[in-house]
Scaffold this motif. Structure first.
Motif, PDB file in Angstrom:
ATOM      1  N   ARG A  39      37.578  52.596  69.816  1.00 45.44           N
ATOM      2  CA  ARG A  39      37.286  51.173  69.644  1.00 45.44           C
ATOM      3  C   ARG A  39      35.878  50.883  70.165  1.00 45.44           C
ATOM      4  O   ARG A  39      35.565  51.187  71.315  1.00 45.44           O
ATOM      5  N   ASP A  40      35.072  50.343  69.291  1.00 45.08           N
ATOM      6  CA  ASP A  40      33.666  50.081  69.613  1.00 45.08           C
ATOM      7  C   ASP A  40      33.422  48.591  69.793  1.00 45.08           C
ATOM      8  O   ASP A  40      34.153  47.766  69.265  1.00 45.08           O
ATOM      9  N   LEU A  41      32.355  48.297  70.498  1.00 43.91           N
ATOM     10  CA  LEU A  41      31.889  46.917  70.621  1.00 43.91           C
ATOM     11  C   LEU A  41      30.366  46.926  70.591  1.00 43.91           C
ATOM     12  O   LEU A  41      29.733  47.803  71.181  1.00 43.91           O
ATOM     13  N   ALA A  42      29.812  45.952  69.892  1.00 51.81           N
ATOM     14  CA  ALA A  42      28.358  45.777  69.882  1.00 51.81           C
ATOM     15  C   ALA A  42      28.064  44.337  70.262  1.00 51.81           C
ATOM     16  O   ALA A  42      28.686  43.418  69.739  1.00 51.81           O
ATOM     17  N   MET A  43      27.154  44.165  71.218  1.00 54.45           N
ATOM     18  CA  MET A  43      26.839  42.830  71.708  1.00 54.45           C
ATOM     19  C   MET A  43      25.349  42.684  71.993  1.00 54.45           C
ATOM     20  O   MET A  43      24.695  43.638  72.412  1.00 54.45           O
ATOM     21  N   ASP A  44      24.868  41.461  71.761  1.00 52.29           N
ATOM     22  CA  ASP A  44      23.525  41.069  72.191  1.00 52.29           C
ATOM     23  C   ASP A  44      23.707  39.942  73.199  1.00 52.29           C
ATOM     24  O   ASP A  44      24.516  39.041  72.972  1.00 52.29           O
ATOM     25  N   HIS A  45      22.965  40.008  74.303  1.00 49.08           N
ATOM     26  CA  HIS A  45      23.074  38.951  75.313  1.00 49.08           C
ATOM     27  C   HIS A  45      21.975  37.911  75.101  1.00 49.08           C
ATOM     28  O   HIS A  45      20.792  38.249  75.054  1.00 49.08           O
ATOM     29  N   THR A  46      22.377  36.658  74.951  1.00 50.03           N
ATOM     30  CA  THR A  46      21.394  35.622  74.608  1.00 50.03           C
ATOM     31  C   THR A  46      20.461  35.290  75.779  1.00 50.03           C
ATOM     32  O   THR A  46      19.375  34.767  75.569  1.00 50.03           O
ATOM     33  N   HIS A  47      20.886  35.587  77.017  1.00 43.48           N
ATOM     34  CA  HIS A  47      20.055  35.238  78.181  1.00 43.48           C
ATOM     35  C   HIS A  47      19.195  36.407  78.656  1.00 43.48           C
ATOM     36  O   HIS A  47      18.008  36.240  78.920  1.00 43.48           O
ATOM     37  N   ARG A  49      18.665  39.175  76.910  1.00 41.35           N
ATOM     38  CA  ARG A  49      18.083  39.839  75.723  1.00 41.35           C
ATOM     39  C   ARG A  49      18.469  41.317  75.645  1.00 41.35           C
ATOM     40  O   ARG A  49      17.888  42.069  74.856  1.00 41.35           O
ATOM     41  N   GLU A  50      19.407  41.752  76.476  1.00 36.06           N
ATOM     42  CA  GLU A  50      19.863  43.143  76.414  1.00 36.06           C
ATOM     43  C   GLU A  50      20.837  43.318  75.250  1.00 36.06           C
ATOM     44  O   GLU A  50      21.460  42.358  74.798  1.00 36.06           O
ATOM     45  N   LYS A  51      20.940  44.570  74.790  1.00 31.80           N
ATOM     46  CA  LYS A  51      21.876  44.924  73.716  1.00 31.80           C
ATOM     47  C   LYS A  51      22.758  46.061  74.196  1.00 31.80           C
ATOM     48  O   LYS A  51      22.319  46.891  74.986  1.00 31.80           O
ATOM     49  N   ILE A  52      23.990  46.086  73.682  1.00 34.95           N
ATOM     50  CA  ILE A  52      24.884  47.194  74.027  1.00 34.95           C
ATOM     51  C   ILE A  52      25.729  47.510  72.800  1.00 34.95           C
ATOM     52  O   ILE A  52      26.067  46.610  72.019  1.00 34.95           O
ATOM     53  N   ASP A  53      26.010  48.788  72.597  1.00 35.68           N
ATOM     54  CA  ASP A  53      26.789  49.226  71.445  1.00 35.68           C
ATOM     55  C   ASP A  53      27.476  50.518  71.870  1.00 35.68           C
ATOM     56  O   ASP A  53      26.810  51.536  72.051  1.00 35.68           O
ATOM     57  N   ALA A  66      31.984  53.432  80.103  1.00 38.75           N
ATOM     58  CA  ALA A  66      31.735  52.284  79.220  1.00 38.75           C
ATOM     59  C   ALA A  66      32.099  50.984  79.935  1.00 38.75           C
ATOM     60  O   ALA A  66      31.383  49.983  79.823  1.00 38.75           O
ATOM     61  N   LEU A  67      33.188  51.003  80.693  1.00 35.29           N
ATOM     62  CA  LEU A  67      33.594  49.796  81.414  1.00 35.29           C
ATOM     63  C   LEU A  67      32.545  49.429  82.460  1.00 35.29           C
ATOM     64  O   LEU A  67      32.239  48.250  82.658  1.00 35.29           O
TER      65      LEU A  67
END
Ligand SMILES: [Zn+2]
Length: 186
Positions: A39-47, A49-53, A66-67
């Protein structure tokens, strides 16, 4: 960062509550969780500006590294304090994204909030911030998905019936948490 000292135990408890959470999930999602599908998750943080995938879980097992990475990604961006996020949140986010067949990453507005930050937001923003917010327990996240109408995101989360869902069209985000099943509009 005293917030991390009890993390082993918290993690165990979180995994246990995550297993309980599965019972509330539709048959299809449950079958996926019990298999060996990553199970994957991809996120961009609006504050920040970091990204994670990343792959945060395989079948019933959460990936410890990952946690940790997700705890850091979803830290209180005001104080820099890192909390222990409830992995059950990621299962909600994952299932919602699957249900919507969304391809773009989540945009994160808020994850963990240290008590001090929550209090400050409460006094400056008033109504939208609860005194005993589940953000303080690492059990809530405010998010949107670019290209997905906010109402559809809300409805997909409601349909899951796996926790709280708050709808904030004025601020363009949906709040999801692993608390009891309830819904409201902000
Ligand atoms: Zn929230």
């Amino acid at each position: 960062m005293t917030h991390k000292t009890d993390s082993g135990r918290r993690r165990f408890l979180a995994a246990a509550s995550g297993a309980g959470l599965l019972l509330g999930f539709p048959m299809v999602a449950r079958a996926t969780f019990l298999g060996t599908t990553p199970r994957d998750l991809a996120m961009d943080h609006t504050h920040t500006r970091e990204k994670i995938d990343l792959t945060y879980a395989v079948g019933r097992r959460y990936v410890p590294q990952a946690l940790d990475d997700l705890d850091h990604f979803l830290r209180d961006h005001y104080s820099g304090l890192v909390g222990n996020m409830d992995p059950g949140l990621y299962d909600i986010m994952h299932s919602v994204r699957m249900a919507l067949k969304a391809r773009t990453p989540y945009q994160i507005i808020s994850g963990y909030r240290a008590p001090h930050t929550n209090e400050r937001l409460r006094t400056t923003r008033g109504g939208g911030v609860a005194k005993r917010s589940l953000h303080m327990d690492g059990k809530a996240v405010d998010l949107r998905i670019p290209g997905v109408p906010l109402k559809e995101l809300r409805d997909a989360a409601l349909e899951l019936g796996a926790g709280g869902v708050g709808y904030y069209p004025g601020s363009d985000f949906v709040h999801v948490d692993t608390g009891r099943v309830r819904s409201w509009s902000g």
